[in-house]
Design an enzyme around this catalytic site. Structure first.
Site, PDB file in Angstrom:
ATOM      1  N   LEU A 169       0.772  -0.960  -0.054  1.00 52.66           N
ATOM      2  CA  LEU A 169       0.042  -0.274  -0.008  1.00 52.66           C
ATOM      3  C   LEU A 169       0.777   1.085   0.043  1.00 52.66           C
ATOM      4  O   LEU A 169       0.712   2.249   0.837  1.00 52.66           O
ATOM      5  CB  LEU A 169      -0.979   0.044   1.125  1.00 52.66           C
ATOM      6  N   GLY A 170       1.813   1.394  -1.091  1.00 49.07           N
ATOM      7  CA  GLY A 170       2.482   2.637  -1.279  1.00 49.07           C
ATOM      8  C   GLY A 170       1.953   3.344  -2.221  1.00 49.07           C
ATOM      9  O   GLY A 170       0.470   3.373  -2.246  1.00 49.07           O
ATOM     10  N   SER A 191       1.137  -4.903   4.138  1.00 51.69           N
ATOM     11  CA  SER A 191       2.190  -4.060   3.782  1.00 51.69           C
ATOM     12  C   SER A 191       3.307  -4.337   4.581  1.00 51.69           C
ATOM     13  O   SER A 191       3.290  -5.171   5.759  1.00 51.69           O
ATOM     14  CB  SER A 191       1.764  -2.576   3.744  1.00 51.69           C
ATOM     15  N   ARG A 192       4.561  -3.881   4.469  1.00 56.35           N
ATOM     16  CA  ARG A 192       5.601  -4.006   5.332  1.00 56.35           C
ATOM     17  C   ARG A 192       5.386  -3.683   6.830  1.00 56.35           C
ATOM     18  O   ARG A 192       5.601  -4.389   7.830  1.00 56.35           O
ATOM     19  CB  ARG A 192       7.045  -3.071   5.119  1.00 56.35           C
ATOM     20  N   VAL A 247       0.998  -5.636 -11.258  1.00 55.40           N
ATOM     21  CA  VAL A 247       1.582  -4.697 -11.800  1.00 55.40           C
ATOM     22  C   VAL A 247       2.731  -4.358 -11.221  1.00 55.40           C
ATOM     23  O   VAL A 247       3.437  -3.064 -11.201  1.00 55.40           O
ATOM     24  CB  VAL A 247       0.472  -3.455 -11.968  1.00 55.40           C
ATOM     25  N   GLY A 248       3.150  -5.236 -10.319  1.00 56.10           N
ATOM     26  CA  GLY A 248       4.661  -4.841  -9.514  1.00 56.10           C
ATOM     27  C   GLY A 248       5.744  -5.261 -10.403  1.00 56.10           C
ATOM     28  O   GLY A 248       6.205  -4.693 -11.360  1.00 56.10           O
ATOM     29  N   ARG A 249       6.252  -6.558  -9.951  1.00 52.74           N
ATOM     30  CA  ARG A 249       7.303  -7.270 -10.697  1.00 52.74           C
ATOM     31  C   ARG A 249       6.923  -8.631 -10.827  1.00 52.74           C
ATOM     32  O   ARG A 249       6.343  -9.230 -10.138  1.00 52.74           O
ATOM     33  CB  ARG A 249       8.625  -7.149 -10.080  1.00 52.74           C
ATOM     34  N   GLU A 278      10.872 -11.370 -18.852  1.00 53.33           N
ATOM     35  CA  GLU A 278      10.295 -10.809 -19.862  1.00 53.33           C
ATOM     36  C   GLU A 278      11.402 -10.546 -20.801  1.00 53.33           C
ATOM     37  O   GLU A 278      12.601 -10.307 -20.540  1.00 53.33           O
ATOM     38  CB  GLU A 278      10.096  -9.322 -19.322  1.00 53.33           C
ATOM     39  N   HIS A 296       3.955  -5.201 -20.181  1.00 49.76           N
ATOM     40  CA  HIS A 296       4.861  -4.223 -19.194  1.00 49.76           C
ATOM     41  C   HIS A 296       4.724  -3.031 -19.571  1.00 49.76           C
ATOM     42  O   HIS A 296       5.852  -2.235 -19.852  1.00 49.76           O
ATOM     43  CB  HIS A 296       6.313  -4.747 -18.990  1.00 49.76           C
ATOM     44  N   ALA A 298       2.384  -0.543 -18.232  1.00 51.51           N
ATOM     45  CA  ALA A 298       1.263   0.088 -17.468  1.00 51.51           C
ATOM     46  C   ALA A 298       1.711   1.671 -17.358  1.00 51.51           C
ATOM     47  O   ALA A 298       0.795   2.516 -17.315  1.00 51.51           O
ATOM     48  CB  ALA A 298       1.277  -0.313 -15.997  1.00 51.51           C
TER      49      ALA A 298
END
Length: 332
Positions: A169-170, A191-192, A247-249, A278, A296, A298
């Protein structure tokens, strides 16, 4: 080393040096707009091997521009640049940087995460809508003539009321949450650490988050801790009706396990903008109508590139004017 007139102010003062290791369209535009303010050193344009080129400028280069495209910025490269004070990256993620070495050397990092947040969130929501409402699959159904020959198409799923678990949640995750709340979804997150400024339920365990979610949206960065964090156990907890959006990595998800879960019907679908290797995508996914794939891209909008160029130039001006950076990464 003597500077020619292109690299000096009117008063004869040398322009501040900015190092580029590889050509990049964004950097080329930044240079075109700011060549009167900064001297851009292009390592690839030199006849010298990169190591020698860096050693030649070791005492004078304070800023390095980088991107996640191409080789990572390693401890070896940083060692060759003892005067480096700032690393400006045009990537949202930082997994191409040796963060520990930057920290040890006191090198500040300016990222583009905030610039990308809205476009990435739009893509995440688009992928979620596409998978759950079968938009791409129904498009193929119509184009292939099946509406005429087969009749009714498979039902989609209602979006409102769905429990969406956001992993990370950044900047990205908050924008995704904002959009999905407007669609009537219930937001949960991992989240962390717990965020004091939101009221969404917090799950410190990602497996528990998956078990309580209809959709899991991956928005976090790739680190040693998040590599393959979404494993078979998490995917099975998400369940047969569950959808995953990334949509991160790519490597945050154990891709082989995800492919198997999708093929076996152990999860309900996937919307993927990123992959482990990729541009190679597992071919098993191509035949699945409940999977939506994106190359990739976005963040690839004209508006985003304009803002990105302005951010890079703004960070350079701030650094050389001894002003606060516009997008410094905290505690890198």
């Amino acid at each position: 080393m003597a500077h020619n007139n292109n690299h000096t102010h009117l008063h004869g003062q040398a322009l501040p040096k900015v190092l580029l290791l590889l050509p990049n369209p964004c950097f080329a535009q930044v240079e075109a707009n700011n060549s009167h303010k900064f001297h851009f050193l292009k390592a690839w344009a030199s006849p010298l091997p990169q190591d020698q080129f860096l050693e030649t400028h070791a005492g004078s280069v304070q800023v390095l521009l980088s991107s996640s495209i191409g080789p990572p910025i390693t401890a070896q490269i940083l060692h060759l640049l003892p005067s480096l004070k700032l690393l400006v990256t045009i990537s949202a993620g930082l997994d191409h940087l040796d963060l520990a070495e930057c920290r040890a050397r006191g090198v500040a990092i300016a990222s583009a995460s905030k610039i990308f947040a809205e476009d990435v969130a739009d893509m995440a929501v688009g992928l979620l809508l596409d998978v759950m409402r079968n938009i791409s699959a129904s498009d193929r159904f119509v184009r292939d003539g099946f509406w005429v020959s087969k009749g009714d198409f498979a039902l989609g799923s209602k979006i409102g009321g769905k429990r969406v678990g956001i992993v990370g949640l950044g900047n990205f995750g908050l924008e995704v949450a904002k959009r999905l709340e407007a669609l009537g979804c219930n937001i949960l997150y991992n989240s962390r650490k717990k965020k004091a400024f939101v009221s969404y339920p917090f799950f410190p365990d990602v497996c528990e988050l998956a078990a309580n979610s209809d959709v899991l949206v991956i928005c976090c960065g790739l680190t040693a801790q998040t590599h393959h964090m979404i494993n078979k156990k998490v995917l099975l907890a998400l369940g047969r009706e569950g959808v995953i959006v990334n949509v991160g990595r790519g490597a945050i998800i154990d891709e082989k396990e995800m492919v198997q879960c999708l093929v076996r019907g152990e999860i309900g679908g996937a919307g993927l903008d990123v992959f482990e290797n990729e541009p190679h995508v597992p071919k098993e996914l191509f035949a699945l109508d409940n999977v939506v794939l994106s190359p990739h891209h976005a963040v690839l909008t004209p508006e985003c590139f304009t803002a990105l160029r302005e951010l890079v130039a703004g960070n350079l001006e701030a650094f050389f004017s001894n002003k606060p950076l516009l997008s410094q990464v905290e505690n890198n």
